[in-house]
Design a protein around this motif. Structure first.
Motif, mmCIF file in Angstrom:
data_model
loop_
_atom_site.group_PDB
_atom_site.id
_atom_site.type_symbol
_atom_site.label_atom_id
_atom_site.label_comp_id
_atom_site.label_asym_id
_atom_site.label_seq_id
_atom_site.Cartn_x
_atom_site.Cartn_y
_atom_site.Cartn_z
ATOM 1 N N LEU A 1 -1.207 6.888 5.974
ATOM 2 C CA LEU A 1 -1.101 7.219 4.552
ATOM 3 C C LEU A 1 -1.806 8.533 4.234
ATOM 4 C CD1 LEU A 1 -1.632 3.636 3.121
ATOM 5 C CD2 LEU A 1 0.387 5.060 2.732
ATOM 6 N N ARG A 2 -2.955 8.751 4.840
ATOM 7 C CA ARG A 2 -3.675 10.016 4.602
ATOM 8 C C ARG A 2 -2.877 11.209 5.105
ATOM 9 N NH1 ARG A 2 -8.692 7.216 6.986
ATOM 10 N NH2 ARG A 2 -9.720 6.278 5.155
ATOM 11 N N SER A 3 -2.160 11.015 6.227
ATOM 12 C CA SER A 3 -1.371 12.117 6.779
ATOM 13 C C SER A 3 -0.237 12.521 5.847
ATOM 14 C CB SER A 3 -0.798 11.722 8.145
ATOM 15 O OG SER A 3 0.191 10.711 8.007
ATOM 16 N N SER A 4 0.112 11.618 4.917
ATOM 17 C CA SER A 4 1.132 11.926 3.915
ATOM 18 C C SER A 4 0.528 12.422 2.616
ATOM 19 C CB SER A 4 1.979 10.676 3.643
ATOM 20 O OG SER A 4 2.648 10.248 4.815
ATOM 21 N N ALA B 1 0.828 -1.208 0.000
ATOM 22 C CA ALA B 1 0.000 0.000 0.000
ATOM 23 C C ALA B 1 0.862 1.258 0.000
ATOM 24 C CB ALA B 1 -0.932 -0.003 1.207
ATOM 25 N N GLU B 2 1.883 1.274 0.814
ATOM 26 C CA GLU B 2 2.769 2.438 0.885
ATOM 27 C C GLU B 2 3.495 2.652 -0.441
ATOM 28 O OE1 GLU B 2 3.729 2.117 5.697
ATOM 29 O OE2 GLU B 2 5.116 1.253 4.228
ATOM 30 N N ALA B 3 3.949 1.561 -1.046
ATOM 31 C CA ALA B 3 4.662 1.673 -2.323
ATOM 32 C C ALA B 3 3.721 2.136 -3.435
ATOM 33 C CB ALA B 3 5.290 0.332 -2.683
ATOM 34 N N ALA B 4 2.507 1.605 -3.462
ATOM 35 C CA ALA B 4 1.541 1.999 -4.487
ATOM 36 C C ALA B 4 1.121 3.450 -4.324
ATOM 37 C CB ALA B 4 0.319 1.082 -4.427
ATOM 38 N N ASP C 1 -9.171 -5.323 5.373
ATOM 39 C CA ASP C 1 -8.613 -6.243 6.356
ATOM 40 C C ASP C 1 -9.709 -6.535 7.361
ATOM 41 O OD1 ASP C 1 -6.736 -7.544 8.304
ATOM 42 O OD2 ASP C 1 -5.224 -6.637 7.010
ATOM 43 N N LEU C 2 -9.482 -7.529 8.220
ATOM 44 C CA LEU C 2 -10.413 -7.770 9.315
ATOM 45 C C LEU C 2 -9.898 -7.208 10.629
ATOM 46 C CD1 LEU C 2 -8.879 -10.260 10.878
ATOM 47 C CD2 LEU C 2 -10.208 -11.689 9.365
ATOM 48 N N LEU C 3 -8.668 -6.668 10.617
ATOM 49 C CA LEU C 3 -8.063 -6.058 11.805
ATOM 50 C C LEU C 3 -8.409 -4.577 11.832
ATOM 51 C CD1 LEU C 3 -4.561 -7.784 11.570
ATOM 52 C CD2 LEU C 3 -6.497 -8.466 13.004
ATOM 53 N N ASP C 4 -9.460 -4.232 12.526
ATOM 54 C CA ASP C 4 -10.035 -2.888 12.472
ATOM 55 C C ASP C 4 -9.042 -1.810 12.909
ATOM 56 O OD1 ASP C 4 -11.738 -0.748 12.270
ATOM 57 O OD2 ASP C 4 -13.212 -1.482 13.701
ATOM 58 N N LYS C 5 -8.445 -1.960 14.101
ATOM 59 C CA LYS C 5 -7.556 -0.925 14.620
ATOM 60 C C LYS C 5 -6.313 -0.754 13.750
ATOM 61 C CE LYS C 5 -8.949 -1.336 19.485
ATOM 62 N NZ LYS C 5 -8.491 -1.638 20.868
ATOM 63 N N GLU C 6 -5.724 -1.868 13.346
ATOM 64 C CA GLU C 6 -4.520 -1.794 12.511
ATOM 65 C C GLU C 6 -4.830 -1.195 11.143
ATOM 66 O OE1 GLU C 6 -5.507 -4.364 14.269
ATOM 67 O OE2 GLU C 6 -3.836 -5.473 15.178
ATOM 68 N N LEU C 7 -5.994 -1.546 10.595
ATOM 69 C CA LEU C 7 -6.390 -0.995 9.299
ATOM 70 C C LEU C 7 -6.575 0.513 9.388
ATOM 71 C CD1 LEU C 7 -7.263 -1.535 6.353
ATOM 72 C CD2 LEU C 7 -9.598 -1.875 7.219
ATOM 73 N N THR C 8 -7.228 0.968 10.443
ATOM 74 C CA THR C 8 -7.432 2.401 10.640
ATOM 75 C C THR C 8 -6.103 3.128 10.789
ATOM 76 O OG1 THR C 8 -9.588 2.050 11.681
ATOM 77 C CG2 THR C 8 -8.491 4.136 12.139
ATOM 78 N N ALA C 9 -5.176 2.527 11.537
ATOM 79 C CA ALA C 9 -3.870 3.158 11.749
ATOM 80 C C ALA C 9 -3.096 3.285 10.449
ATOM 81 C CB ALA C 9 -3.068 2.358 12.767
ATOM 82 N N THR C 10 -3.129 2.235 9.634
ATOM 83 C CA THR C 10 -2.433 2.273 8.344
ATOM 84 C C THR C 10 -3.042 3.330 7.438
ATOM 85 O OG1 THR C 10 -1.745 -0.038 8.450
ATOM 86 C CG2 THR C 10 -1.923 0.937 6.255
ATOM 87 N N ALA C 11 -4.369 3.383 7.372
ATOM 88 C CA ALA C 11 -5.043 4.374 6.523
ATOM 89 C C ALA C 11 -4.733 5.789 6.976
ATOM 90 C CB ALA C 11 -6.546 4.124 6.540
ATOM 91 N N GLU C 12 -4.758 6.022 8.272
ATOM 92 C CA GLU C 12 -4.486 7.367 8.789
ATOM 93 C C GLU C 12 -3.053 7.792 8.517
ATOM 94 O OE1 GLU C 12 -5.620 7.270 12.888
ATOM 95 O OE2 GLU C 12 -7.771 7.508 12.451
#
Length: 250
Positions: free
Chosen positions: A52-55, A25-28, A39-50
Motif C-alpha cells: 500500500l505504501r508503494s502506491s 484496506a485497499e478499498a479504503a 494483525d498477529l501475522l507479522d510477515k503478511e502484515l508487513t507485506a500488505t503495508a509495504e
C-alpha cells in the motif's frame, strides 16, 4: 462514491494482513483514508503495508493478538492521534467447523470466543479515547450470515458472530451520545485464505443458492463497509447489513 469519500479519515482495520481485511484496506486507501493495520501475522502484515505504501498511501502497522487482553492494551496504548473509524475484522475463522455440537472441541470453542467476541469488545473499548479525540467515529463489526440462518457443524463460529450482532446493538445504544456509530456487516461465504478449508462443493452450493449466482469475493463486501465508514451513513447506527448476494433476505 469512488474517489475521496474517506479523505482525512484515519481508520484502524484489524485482521488486515490478508483476505477480507486486506481487501478492505485497499478499498479504503483508494478512497483517501489513512490506515492503521493490525494483525498477529507479522510477515503478511508487513507485506500488505509495504504494498500500500508503494502506491502512495499512508499506512501504520500494529502487531496485535486479539485473543490476548494484555497485547490489545499494549498495542492500542502505542497509538497516537485520533481514529475516525474502526473495522473489527479480526477473527478465528479457519478450521473452525466440521463437528456436530456434541463433538465440538472445548479448547477451540474457547479460542473462538476469546478472539471473535471478547477480543472485539476489548479492541473497541481500547479505541474509544482515540475515537472521542476525533469528535466522533464509525465502528464496523464484521459478523457472518451463518448466524442468521444457523449453519450446522460450525457452532462456535456461528455463536460468536451472533454475539457480534447483539453486541453491535448494545454498543450503538451506549456510544451514540458520544457520536460514535456502530454497525454490523454480515458477509456470506467469501472466497479467501480463511475459507480454503471449506469443501469446493459447499462453495458451489452456496453460490447456487444465491439470487446472484456466483461465488462471493472479498471485494464484494468492501463497498458496504466504506459506506458505513463515510459521511453518507452519518445517521445510521445499530444496524445489521447482510452482504451475501441474496442467499437470504433480512
Amino acid at each position: 462514491m469512488r474517489g475521496q469519500s474517506l479523505a482525512g479519515k484515519r481508520l484502524l482495520i484489524t485482521g488486515a494482513a490478508r483476505g477480507l481485511g486486506r481487501a478492505i484496506a485497499e478499498a479504503a486507501a483508494a478512497e483517501g483514508a489513512q490506515l492503521v493495520l493490525s494483525d498477529l501475522l507479522d510477515k503478511e502484515l508487513t507485506a500488505t503495508a509495504e504494498a500500500l505504501r508503494s502506491s502512495g498511501h499512508s499506512v501504520e502497522t500494529l502487531l496485535m493478538d486479539q485473543g490476548n487482553p494484555d497485547a490489545i492494551n499494549s498495542a492500542m496504548a502505542s497509538l497516537r492521534g485520533p481514529l475516525h473509524g474502526l473495522i473489527n475484522n479480526a477473527a478465528v475463522a479457519t478450521d473452525v467447523g466440521g463437528a456436530l455440537m456434541e463433538d465440538y472441541d472445548l479448547a477451540l470453542w474457547d479460542r473462538v470466543m476469546q478472539v471473535n467476541v471478547r477480543g472485539l469488545w476489548l479492541t473497541t473499548r481500547a479505541a474509544l479515547p482515540l475515537m472521542e479525540k476525533a469528535g466522533g467515529a464509525s465502528v464496523v463489526n464484521l459478523a457472518s450470515d451463518t448466524a442468521l440462518w444457523g449453519a450446522p457443524k460450525l457452532m462456535a463460529y456461528v455463536a460468536s458472530k451472533g454475539a457480534v450482532i447483539a453486541m453491535t446493538r448494545a454498543m450503538a445504544r451506549e456510544l451514540g451520545e458520544r457520536q460514535i456509530r456502530v454497525n454490523t456487516i454480515a458477509p456470506g461465504l467469501v472466497r479467501g485464505q480463511s475459507t480454503d478449508y471449506v469443501p469446493a462443493e459447499r462453495h458451489r452450493l452456496y453460490a447456487e443458492g444465491r439470487a446472484l449466482k456466483r461465488e462471493q469475493q472479498p471485494q464484494d463486501v468492501c463497498g458496504s463497509v466504506l459506506y458505513l465508514l463515510s459521511d453518507w451513513s452519518e445517521f445510521v447506527t445499530g444496524q445489521l447489513l447482510p452482504v451475501n448476494g441474496g442467499f437470504l433476505f433480512n
